[in-house]
Design an enzyme around this catalytic site. Structure first.
Site, PDB file in Angstrom:
ATOM      1  N   HIS A  14       1.179   6.470  -8.718  1.00 29.16           N
ATOM      2  CA  HIS A  14       0.648   5.731  -7.537  1.00 29.16           C
ATOM      3  C   HIS A  14      -0.861   5.929  -7.477  1.00 29.16           C
ATOM      4  CE1 HIS A  14       1.088   4.280  -3.192  1.00 29.16           C
ATOM      5  NE2 HIS A  14      -0.212   4.494  -3.374  1.00 29.16           N
ATOM      6  N   HIS A  16      -4.884   3.980  -6.761  1.00 28.06           N
ATOM      7  CA  HIS A  16      -5.767   2.871  -6.385  1.00 28.06           C
ATOM      8  C   HIS A  16      -7.004   2.922  -7.284  1.00 28.06           C
ATOM      9  CE1 HIS A  16      -3.550   1.932  -2.658  1.00 28.06           C
ATOM     10  NE2 HIS A  16      -3.274   3.223  -2.689  1.00 28.06           N
ATOM     11  N   LYS A  99       5.045  -4.137  -4.517  1.00 30.01           N
ATOM     12  CA  LYS A  99       4.676  -3.161  -3.489  1.00 30.01           C
ATOM     13  C   LYS A  99       4.827  -3.774  -2.110  1.00 30.01           C
ATOM     14  CE  LYS A  99       2.893   0.505  -1.556  1.00 30.01           C
ATOM     15  NZ  LYS A  99       1.627   1.199  -1.664  1.00 30.01           N
ATOM     16  N   HIS A 136       5.448   1.301   1.080  1.00 29.15           N
ATOM     17  CA  HIS A 136       4.624   2.061   2.030  1.00 29.15           C
ATOM     18  C   HIS A 136       5.498   2.208   3.273  1.00 29.15           C
ATOM     19  CE1 HIS A 136       0.736   3.414   3.864  1.00 29.15           C
ATOM     20  NE2 HIS A 136       1.536   3.293   4.917  1.00 29.15           N
ATOM     21  N   HIS A 174       4.254   8.115  -1.523  1.00 27.37           N
ATOM     22  CA  HIS A 174       3.575   9.161  -0.752  1.00 27.37           C
ATOM     23  C   HIS A 174       4.414   9.638   0.433  1.00 27.37           C
ATOM     24  CE1 HIS A 174       2.480   5.532   1.406  1.00 27.37           C
ATOM     25  NE2 HIS A 174       1.557   5.202   0.538  1.00 27.37           N
ATOM     26  N   LEU A 219      -3.451   7.548   4.952  1.00 27.76           N
ATOM     27  CA  LEU A 219      -2.195   7.074   5.535  1.00 27.76           C
ATOM     28  C   LEU A 219      -1.112   7.062   4.467  1.00 27.76           C
ATOM     29  CD1 LEU A 219      -3.550   4.164   7.747  1.00 27.76           C
ATOM     30  CD2 LEU A 219      -2.520   6.312   8.538  1.00 27.76           C
ATOM     31  N   ASP A 247      -1.951   8.766  -5.052  1.00 32.00           N
ATOM     32  CA  ASP A 247      -2.472   7.904  -3.988  1.00 32.00           C
ATOM     33  C   ASP A 247      -3.985   8.100  -3.848  1.00 32.00           C
ATOM     34  OD1 ASP A 247      -2.454   5.919  -2.112  1.00 32.00           O
ATOM     35  OD2 ASP A 247      -1.805   7.192  -0.460  1.00 32.00           O
TER      36      ASP A 247
HETATM   37  O1  DOR Z   1      -4.863   6.307   2.853  1.00 29.81           O
HETATM   38  C1  DOR Z   1      -4.548   5.297   2.255  1.00 29.81           C
HETATM   39  N1  DOR Z   1      -5.466   4.591   1.544  1.00 29.81           N
HETATM   40  N2  DOR Z   1      -3.298   4.857   2.333  1.00 29.81           N
HETATM   41  C2  DOR Z   1      -2.916   3.695   1.815  1.00 29.81           C
HETATM   42  O2  DOR Z   1      -1.762   3.365   1.936  1.00 29.81           O
HETATM   43  C3  DOR Z   1      -3.906   2.792   1.161  1.00 29.81           C
HETATM   44  C4  DOR Z   1      -5.053   3.548   0.673  1.00 29.81           C
HETATM   45  C5  DOR Z   1      -6.213   2.676   0.283  1.00 29.81           C
HETATM   46  O3  DOR Z   1      -6.007   1.687  -0.434  1.00 29.81           O
HETATM   47  O4  DOR Z   1      -7.342   3.002   0.633  1.00 29.81           O
HETATM   48 ZN    ZN Z   2      -1.571   4.072  -1.861  1.00 33.91          ZN
END
Ligand code: DOR
Ligand code: ZN
Length: 354
Positions: A14, A16, A99, A136, A174, A219, A247
Site C-alpha cells: 500500500h 502513494h 480501491k 479504505h 491500514h 487517516l 501507506d
Molecule cells: O493519511 C492518509 N493519506 N490517508 C489516506 O487514506 C490517503 C493518504 C494520502 O493520499 O495522502
Molecule cells: Zn493510503
C-alpha cells in the site's frame, strides 16, 4: 560485528507515489527498499480506468533511477460509475485491484463511492475476474467520532460486503483498531489487512506530544495504545493475512504545517527500518520476514521475490527534511534515532548469477 538480520526482499502492499516532480522525489526511496509496491490511484484526476493505470505505470517506470529493480502493481480508483466491464480489461492488463474510497473519507477521495449499492455490479465482476478489492475502511459521517470510524465501517459495510461477495479478495487497508484486526483474523482466507509502520509504533499521544504535531496526522488517525498492541499482535501472528503496507503518503511540509493540514505520514524513506524497530520492540524480529516479504505475495498469488535485504543494529538519525520538487518533505520522526539500518541488499538470489 553488529547484530544482523537478512530477509527476503520485501514488498509494500500500500503506497502513494503521486506524480510528476513528487513521484521523482519519492520513488527512489521505495525502490531502494522494496521489490514491488501496490500503487494507490488517488491522483487528481483519479486513476479510474485501465488506460489511465497503464499510462501511470509507464510514468512510474520512466521515473525509476537507472539500475533500480522495482515493479509497480497498479490499482483502479472505484467510482459510482466504474463500468463492470473494466474488471475484465483490468485482469487482461495485469491490474491487480480496485480501491474503494468512501467519498470524502480522505485525501483525493471526493470521486469515491457514495453508496455501495451503486457498485454491486463492479464488485461482482471483480469477484469473477479475480481482481482484489482494497478498502479504505472508514465511514464518512461527520456525526461518527473520528476515532470510531473504522469500527463502524466494519459493522455497517464490511461484514455485508464479505457476505455478498464470498469469492472476492478483500484487503482492509491500514487497519488501525483491535476491532479491525479481530474481524480480519476471523474472516477467513479471502480477507486480509495491511498495517503501517506508524500504527505499529505510535498511539494517538504522538499527535499531541509537546504540542500539535501535524506529521503524525494520517487517516485513519492513530488510535489508543490498546489498539496499537492489538495491531502488533496481529502483525507478528502466524495468521498470514496481515502484511506490510506503509501507506506512505507524501505531502509538501507547507501543506501539513498548515491551519488545515493534509493527512498522511511520509515513511517510504525509512520504512523497513521503522518496521524493524516495531518488531524488535515487541521481541518478534523473527516474524518480520513473513510480514514484510512472504505473506502478502502469497495472498495475492504472486511469486516470492528473489534477493535479500540485510538490516543491522546500528543507530542512525532520520533526516529532518528531504527534497520534494519545489518544496520540502518531512519524513516521519525526522531528527530521531532509529536502531536498525539497511546494511546491504541483493536483487537476485545468492548463486543465481551465471
Ligand atoms: O493519511 C492518509 N493519506 N490517508 C489516506 O487514506 C490517503 C493518504 C494520502 O493520499 O495522502
Ligand atoms: Zn493510503
Amino acid at each position: 560485528m553488529p547484530e544482523q538480520i537478512t530477509i527476503t526482499r520485501p514488498d509494500d502492499w500500500h503506497l502513494h507515489l503521486r506524480d510528476g516532480a513528487a513521484l521523482a522525489a519519492v520513488l527512489p526511496h521505495s525502490a531502494r527498499q522494496f521489490a514491488r509496491a501496490i500503487v494507490m490511484p488517488n491522483l487528481r484526476p483519479p486513476v479510474a480506468s485501465v488506460e489511465q493505470a497503464l499510462a501511470y505505470r509507464r510514468r512510474i517506470v520512466d521515473a525509476l533511477p537507472a539500475g533500480a529493480s522495482f515493479e509497480p502493481l497498479m490499482t483502479l480508483y472505484l467510482t459510482d460509475t466504474t463500468p463492470p466491464a473494466e474488471m475484465k480489461r483490468a485482469r487482461d492488463a495485469g491490474v491487480l485491484a480496485i480501491k474503494l474510497y468512501p467519498a470524502g473519507a480522505t485525501t483525493n477521495s471526493d470521486a469515491g463511492v457514495t453508496d455501495l449499492k451503486r457498485v454491486a455490479g463492479v464488485l461482482e465482476a471483480a469477484e469473477r475476474e479475480g481482481i482484489a478489492l482494497l478498502v479504505h475502511g472508514e465511514v464518512t459521517d461527520l456525526d461518527v467520532d473520528v476515532f470510531d470510524r473504522e469500527a463502524v465501517f466494519i459493522d455497517r459495510h464490511l461484514v455485508g460486503l464479505r457476505r455478498s461477495f464470498p469469492g472476492l479478495k478483500i484487503v482492509l487497508e491500514h487497519v488501525t483498531t483491535r476491532e479491525g484486526a479481530q474481524y480480519v483474523a476471523e474472516a477467513g482466507e479471502k480477507t486480509a489487512a495491511t498495517i503501517t509502520a506508524h500504527h505499529l509504533l505510535y498511539n494517538r499521544n504522538a499527535l499531541f506530544q509537546g504540542g500539535i504535531r501535524p506529521h503524525w496526522y494520517c487517516l485513519p488517525i492513530l488510535k489508543r495504545e490498546l489498539h496499537r498492541l492489538a495491531l502488533m499482535k496481529a502483525a507478528t501472528s502466524a495468521s498470514g493475512r496481515f502484511f506490510l503496507g506503509t501507506d506512505s503518503a507524501p505531502h509538501a511540509a507547507s501543506l501539513k504545517e498548515n491551519a488545515c493540514g493534509c493527512a498522511g505520514c511520509y515513511t517510504a524513506f525509512h520504512a523497513l527500518e521503522l518496521y524493524a524497530e516495531a518488531f524488535d520492540g515487541a521481541g518478534a524480529l523473527d516474524r518480520l520476514e513473513a510480514f514484510a516479504s512472504i505473506d502478502g505475495a502469497a495472498f495475492y498469488g504472486l511469486p516470492r521475490n528473489a534477493g535479500t535485504v540485510t538490516l543491522e543494529k546500528r543507530p542512525w538519525t532520520v533526516p529532518e527534511s528531504l527534497a520534494f520538487g519545489d518544496g520540502e518533505l518531512k519524513p516521519l520522526g525526522g531528527g530521531q534515532t532509529l536502531s536498525w539500518a539497511i546494511a546491504a541488499a541483493t536483487v537476485e538470489e545468492e548463486g543465481s548469477r551465471p
